[in-house]
Enzyme design. Structure first.
Site, PDB file in Angstrom:
ATOM      1  N   SER A 197       8.473 -15.944  -0.141  1.00  0.00           N
ATOM      2  CA  SER A 197       7.136 -15.854  -0.735  1.00  0.00           C
ATOM      3  C   SER A 197       6.069 -16.542   0.112  1.00  0.00           C
ATOM      4  CB  SER A 197       7.143 -16.459  -2.139  1.00  0.00           C
ATOM      5  OG  SER A 197       7.985 -15.715  -3.002  1.00  0.00           O
ATOM      6  N   ASN A 244      14.473 -17.194 -11.839  1.00  0.00           N
ATOM      7  CA  ASN A 244      14.189 -15.758 -11.937  1.00  0.00           C
ATOM      8  C   ASN A 244      15.155 -14.992 -12.833  1.00  0.00           C
ATOM      9  OD1 ASN A 244      16.519 -15.478 -10.370  1.00  0.00           O
ATOM     10  ND2 ASN A 244      15.383 -15.347  -8.468  1.00  0.00           N
ATOM     11  N   LYS A 298       4.567 -22.274  -1.460  1.00  0.00           N
ATOM     12  CA  LYS A 298       5.678 -22.093  -0.541  1.00  0.00           C
ATOM     13  C   LYS A 298       5.194 -21.925   0.901  1.00  0.00           C
ATOM     14  CE  LYS A 298       9.071 -22.740  -3.289  1.00  0.00           C
ATOM     15  NZ  LYS A 298       9.934 -23.931  -3.072  1.00  0.00           N
ATOM     16  N   GLN A 325       2.732 -14.241  -8.953  1.00  0.00           N
ATOM     17  CA  GLN A 325       3.079 -15.471  -8.239  1.00  0.00           C
ATOM     18  C   GLN A 325       1.893 -16.020  -7.434  1.00  0.00           C
ATOM     19  OE1 GLN A 325       6.493 -13.558  -6.209  1.00  0.00           O
ATOM     20  NE2 GLN A 325       7.718 -15.192  -7.089  1.00  0.00           N
ATOM     21  N   THR A 342      15.427 -13.367  -2.527  1.00  0.00           N
ATOM     22  CA  THR A 342      15.674 -13.377  -3.970  1.00  0.00           C
ATOM     23  C   THR A 342      17.063 -13.933  -4.235  1.00  0.00           C
ATOM     24  OG1 THR A 342      14.242 -11.449  -4.254  1.00  0.00           O
ATOM     25  CG2 THR A 342      15.717 -11.998  -6.067  1.00  0.00           C
ATOM     26  N   TYR A 378       2.275 -19.587  -7.046  1.00  0.00           N
ATOM     27  CA  TYR A 378       3.548 -20.018  -6.437  1.00  0.00           C
ATOM     28  C   TYR A 378       3.587 -19.769  -4.941  1.00  0.00           C
ATOM     29  CZ  TYR A 378       8.620 -19.781  -5.469  1.00  0.00           C
ATOM     30  OH  TYR A 378       9.880 -19.943  -4.940  1.00  0.00           O
ATOM     31  N   SER A 429      10.241 -20.334   0.943  1.00  0.00           N
ATOM     32  CA  SER A 429      10.609 -19.075   0.291  1.00  0.00           C
ATOM     33  C   SER A 429      10.104 -17.913   1.131  1.00  0.00           C
ATOM     34  CB  SER A 429       9.973 -18.996  -1.111  1.00  0.00           C
ATOM     35  OG  SER A 429      10.130 -17.714  -1.677  1.00  0.00           O
ATOM     36  N   ILE A 446      19.932 -23.642  -6.433  1.00  0.00           N
ATOM     37  CA  ILE A 446      20.048 -23.868  -4.995  1.00  0.00           C
ATOM     38  C   ILE A 446      20.339 -25.341  -4.689  1.00  0.00           C
ATOM     39  CG2 ILE A 446      18.723 -23.901  -2.841  1.00  0.00           C
ATOM     40  CD1 ILE A 446      17.374 -21.313  -3.791  1.00  0.00           C
ATOM     41  N   VAL A 453       9.055 -35.127  -9.595  1.00  0.00           N
ATOM     42  CA  VAL A 453       8.637 -35.170  -8.189  1.00  0.00           C
ATOM     43  C   VAL A 453       7.130 -35.079  -8.024  1.00  0.00           C
ATOM     44  CG1 VAL A 453      10.817 -34.224  -7.332  1.00  0.00           C
ATOM     45  CG2 VAL A 453       8.908 -32.670  -7.837  1.00  0.00           C
TER      46      VAL A 453
END
Length: 253
Positions: free
Chosen positions: A145, A194, A160, A153, A188, A156, A143, A17, A64
């Protein structure tokens, strides 16, 4: 040329991305600074594409998760281009893992890269924008998500949701400086994160079947949303979240 002569900083800009966003903002007239962690060859390929579009680009390597990386990245962009107009906080990881036996280090690293990294980068870019005195735009890649759960996840999805919440709070904190803060929530998207999870043809077919537009997303699908939020077309948009998921979220019932 919605971003003509703007300076755009992108974390995680060497692949997926982030790389697609780098190419799109260059196409829209921006000079580009990308950050990645130990991915120089891929970063150089992105810069080659940026320069082929007639724009300037630099790459700054760094983790980061470390606050000093944010300062170094911002300073390098200012040294190269004179200012910072847009930050796209994109860097993130998602090492899929079951919840009950997840190692502490997996949890900590995911939190540090995805959430702490976004916080550090946003603060550094915002301070530079405040110093310049003429506003700016921050776009964080959250996301879908942030809105729904995932069995593998659990480390994760909270990051997000946190990234989206960070943009909401920063929209309030930075509005008086003319700095707009928004998040993009991809569904997705086919990326390195992924590719192993979607290597099973049956799982991929199932995922595609849940999406009203009938396909998984490509990194390029996110570029237009980011350009819009970074541009003057979104001059009165801040604290917002833009779903870019092919309709997946509304089709989950």
């Amino acid at each position: 040329m919605l971003l003509k002569d703007k300076v755009v900083l992108i974390t995680g800009g060497s692949r997926g991305i982030g790389a697609a966003i780098a190419r799109e903002v260059a196409r829209q007239g921006a000079d580009v600074a990308i950050n990645s962690h130990d991915d120089d060859e891929a970063a150089q390929a992105v810069l080659t594409d940026v320069e082929a579009l007639g724009r300037r680009g630099i790459h700054v390597s760094g983790d980061v998760a470390l606050p000093e990386t944010a300062a170094a990245f911002t300073e390098a962009a200012v040294d190269a281009f004179g200012r910072v107009d847009v930050l796209v906080s994109n860097a993130g990881i998602c090492p899929f893992h079951a919840f009950l036996d997840m190692p502490v280090e997996t949890l900590k690293r995911t939190m540090e890269v995805n959430l702490h990294g976004a916080w550090f980068m946003t603060q550094a870019a915002a301070n530079q924008m405040v110093k310049q005195g003429d506003g700016g735009a921050i776009v964080a890649i959250s996301s879908i998500s942030a809105l729904v759960g995932g069995e593998f996840q659990t480390h994760y999805t909270p990051t997000k949701a946190g990234v989206h919440s960070l943009m909401q709070s920063c929209a309030i904190a930075l509005g008086k400086h003319g700095i707009r803060c928004n998040s993009v929530l991809p569904g997705t998207i086919l990326t390195d994160i992924n590719k192993d999870d979607l290597a099973d043809p049956e799982k991929r077919k199932y995922m595609e079947g849940r999406i009203p537009l009938g396909r998984l997303g490509q990194p390029e699908d996110i570029g237009g949303a980011v350009v819009f939020l970074a541009s003057d077309m979104a001059a009165y948009v801040t604290g917002a979240a833009l779903l870019v998921d092919g309709g997946a979220f509304v089709n989950l019932q």
